[in-house]
Each structure stands twice: as structure tokens, then as C-alpha cells.
Design an enzyme around this catalytic site. Structure first.
Site, PDB file in Angstrom:
ATOM      1  N   PRO A  52       0.798  -1.233   0.000  1.00 50.49           N
ATOM      2  CA  PRO A  52       0.000   0.000   0.000  1.00 50.49           C
ATOM      3  C   PRO A  52       0.829   1.282   0.000  1.00 50.49           C
ATOM      4  CG  PRO A  52      -0.112  -1.104   2.138  1.00 50.49           C
ATOM      5  CD  PRO A  52       0.530  -2.065   1.186  1.00 50.49           C
ATOM      6  N   ASN A  53       0.318   2.236  -0.716  1.00 47.02           N
ATOM      7  CA  ASN A  53       0.856   3.604  -0.833  1.00 47.02           C
ATOM      8  C   ASN A  53       2.095   3.700  -1.720  1.00 47.02           C
ATOM      9  OD1 ASN A  53      -1.109   4.834   0.993  1.00 47.02           O
ATOM     10  ND2 ASN A  53      -0.080   3.643   2.575  1.00 47.02           N
ATOM     11  N   ARG A  70       5.032  10.889  -2.461  1.00 49.45           N
ATOM     12  CA  ARG A  70       4.771  10.661  -1.047  1.00 49.45           C
ATOM     13  C   ARG A  70       6.066  10.806  -0.252  1.00 49.45           C
ATOM     14  NH1 ARG A  70       4.955   4.517   1.023  1.00 49.45           N
ATOM     15  NH2 ARG A  70       4.189   4.870   3.104  1.00 49.45           N
ATOM     16  N   TYR A 105      11.345   8.672   0.902  1.00 46.91           N
ATOM     17  CA  TYR A 105      11.288   7.629  -0.129  1.00 46.91           C
ATOM     18  C   TYR A 105      11.902   8.042  -1.469  1.00 46.91           C
ATOM     19  CZ  TYR A 105       8.106   5.498   3.246  1.00 46.91           C
ATOM     20  OH  TYR A 105       7.571   4.950   4.381  1.00 46.91           O
ATOM     21  N   ASN A 143       8.073  -5.709  -1.249  1.00 44.60           N
ATOM     22  CA  ASN A 143       8.051  -4.584  -0.329  1.00 44.60           C
ATOM     23  C   ASN A 143       6.598  -4.494   0.161  1.00 44.60           C
ATOM     24  OD1 ASN A 143       7.984  -2.241   1.092  1.00 44.60           O
ATOM     25  ND2 ASN A 143       9.072  -1.000  -0.435  1.00 44.60           N
ATOM     26  N   ALA A 147       3.362  -0.947   4.661  1.00 38.44           N
ATOM     27  CA  ALA A 147       2.871  -0.985   6.048  1.00 38.44           C
ATOM     28  C   ALA A 147       2.405  -2.377   6.472  1.00 38.44           C
ATOM     29  CB  ALA A 147       1.748   0.030   6.222  1.00 38.44           C
ATOM     30  N   GLU A 177      12.840  -9.543   1.070  1.00 41.01           N
ATOM     31  CA  GLU A 177      12.049  -8.403   1.563  1.00 41.01           C
ATOM     32  C   GLU A 177      12.852  -7.122   1.317  1.00 41.01           C
ATOM     33  OE1 GLU A 177      11.226  -8.924   5.742  1.00 41.01           O
ATOM     34  OE2 GLU A 177      10.510  -6.858   5.984  1.00 41.01           O
ATOM     35  N   HIS A 216      12.859  -2.823   1.693  1.00 43.71           N
ATOM     36  CA  HIS A 216      12.318  -1.544   2.152  1.00 43.71           C
ATOM     37  C   HIS A 216      13.192  -0.437   1.606  1.00 43.71           C
ATOM     38  CE1 HIS A 216       9.517  -3.569   4.685  1.00 43.71           C
ATOM     39  NE2 HIS A 216      10.502  -4.350   5.091  1.00 43.71           N
ATOM     40  N   ARG A 266      13.625   4.341  12.069  1.00 43.59           N
ATOM     41  CA  ARG A 266      12.352   5.069  12.134  1.00 43.59           C
ATOM     42  C   ARG A 266      11.556   4.658  13.383  1.00 43.59           C
ATOM     43  NH1 ARG A 266       9.627   4.735   6.437  1.00 43.59           N
ATOM     44  NH2 ARG A 266       8.370   6.406   7.383  1.00 43.59           N
TER      45      ARG A 266
HETATM   46  C1  DQA Z   1       8.466   0.854   3.544  1.00 39.69           C
HETATM   47  C2  DQA Z   1       8.584   1.064   5.055  1.00 39.69           C
HETATM   48  C3  DQA Z   1       7.257   0.832   5.752  1.00 39.69           C
HETATM   49  O1  DQA Z   1       7.393   1.011   7.160  1.00 39.69           O
HETATM   50  C4  DQA Z   1       6.227   1.834   5.241  1.00 39.69           C
HETATM   51  O2  DQA Z   1       4.969   1.567   5.829  1.00 39.69           O
HETATM   52  C5  DQA Z   1       6.151   1.869   3.763  1.00 39.69           C
HETATM   53  C6  DQA Z   1       7.347   1.724   2.954  1.00 39.69           C
HETATM   54  C7  DQA Z   1       9.756   1.216   2.792  1.00 39.69           C
HETATM   55  O3  DQA Z   1       9.879   0.830   1.640  1.00 39.69           O
HETATM   56  O4  DQA Z   1      10.638   1.869   3.342  1.00 39.69           O
HETATM   57  O5  DQA Z   1       5.076   2.120   3.212  1.00 39.69           O
HETATM   58  O6  DQA Z   1       8.172  -0.513   3.305  1.00 39.69           O
END
Ligand code: DQA
Length: 141
Positions: free
Chosen positions: A11-12, A19, A24, A75, A78, A99, A101, A108
Site C-alpha cells: 500500500p501507498n 509521497r 522515499y 516490499n 505498512a 524483503e 524496504h 524510524r
Molecule cells: C516501507 C517502510 C514501511 O514502514 C512503510 O509503511 C512503507 C514503505 C519502505 O519501503 O521503506 O510504506 O516498506
């Protein structure tokens, strides 16, 4: 036969580039997809690139990967920190999982320090920006 790697985004991440660019970066998800496809082609990997804001849609894609993929780069955004269901789906997938990120989640908020997906992943990449996706491809190559 070339390997197929599923690159799944949670998501997002469709808002990447717009964003919180201070966290990011300014690249969009389309930029990431283009770079992933270019690198994969040079490494002889086939790519299925997918993003969803919906937990169930990501789970359905992991189920599809059971039949079609030799690896998953995910990825989960959240859902990393909340989703036992995505962990269970990945546990039902038999090939390696990496995985990724973009940000260094360990630098964080405390709620980002725990990952359900890390219980399953062979490797975890965090804090390399979008380069993390390329490094994950190298792992599979
Ligand atoms: C994320 C880190 C997560 O905590 C966050 O909710 C994201 C992006 C990252 O790529 O750094 O949406 O996965």
C-alpha cells in the site's frame, strides 16, 4: 528456461515519488519498474511487477506465484508490520523470498522495527532506496 521473479509492492507505493520524498526519494514506481525490467533483462530474468493497496490482492498474487515464480521480491510497505496473512501466504510459497524496504525502517518509529515477513524472508534489504530492488534481483541471478 528463464526464472520468473514476482516483484510485489504494498500500500501507498503507487504514490512513490510524490509521497514523503524526503524519506522515499523522487523516483516513481513506474521508474522503479522500468529499472527492474532493464536489469532483469540483462540478468536473464522474467519479471511480474505488481502493486496493490489491498492486502487480499497481494495474497492472491502470492498464491499465483506458487505456480509461476521461482522467487519473490516483496516490499509489503505498512503490511510488513501488521500482516500475519501475508506471512502465511509467503510460508505457502516454496521458493526464496527477499524483503525490500526503501527506507531504513530500523532508523524510524519503533512500530516499523518488527516485520512479520522477515520471519519468512531469506534476505532483507532496507535503507538503500530503490537500489534495494536491483540488489534483490542480483540475489536471484
Ligand atoms: C516501507 C517502510 C514501511 O514502514 C512503510 O509503511 C512503507 C514503505 C519502505 O519501503 O521503506 O510504506 O516498506
Amino acid at each position: 528456461m528463464s526464472k520468473t521473479i514476482y516483484v510485489l509492492n504494498g500500500p501507498n507505493l503507487n504514490l512513490l515519488g510524490k509521497r514523503q520524498p524526503e524519506i522515499y526519494g523522487s523516483e516513481t514506481l513506474a521508474d522503479v519498474e522500468q529499472k527492474v525490467r532493464a536489469r532483469a533483462a540483462s540478468l536473464g530474468l522474467e519479471i511480474e511487477f505488481f502493486q496493490s493497496n489491498h492486502e487480499g490482492a497481494i495474497i492472491d498474487k502470492i498464491h499465483e506465484a506458487r505456480e509461476k515464480a521461482q522467487g519473490i521480491i516483496i516490499n509489503p510497505a505498512a503490511y510488513t508490520h501488521t500482516s500475519v496473512a501475508i506471512l502465511d501466504a509467503l510460508n505457502a510459497f516454496e521458493a526464496p523470498v527477499v524483503e525490500v524496504h526503501i527506507s531504513n525502517v530500523h532508523k524510524r518509529e519503533a512500530f516499523r522495527h518488527h516485520s512479520y515477513v522477515s520471519l519468512r524472508a531469506e534476505a532483507v534489504i532496507a535503507g538503500m532506496g530503490t537500489l534495494g530492488y536491483q540488489v534483490a534481483l542480483e540475489y536471484f541471478a
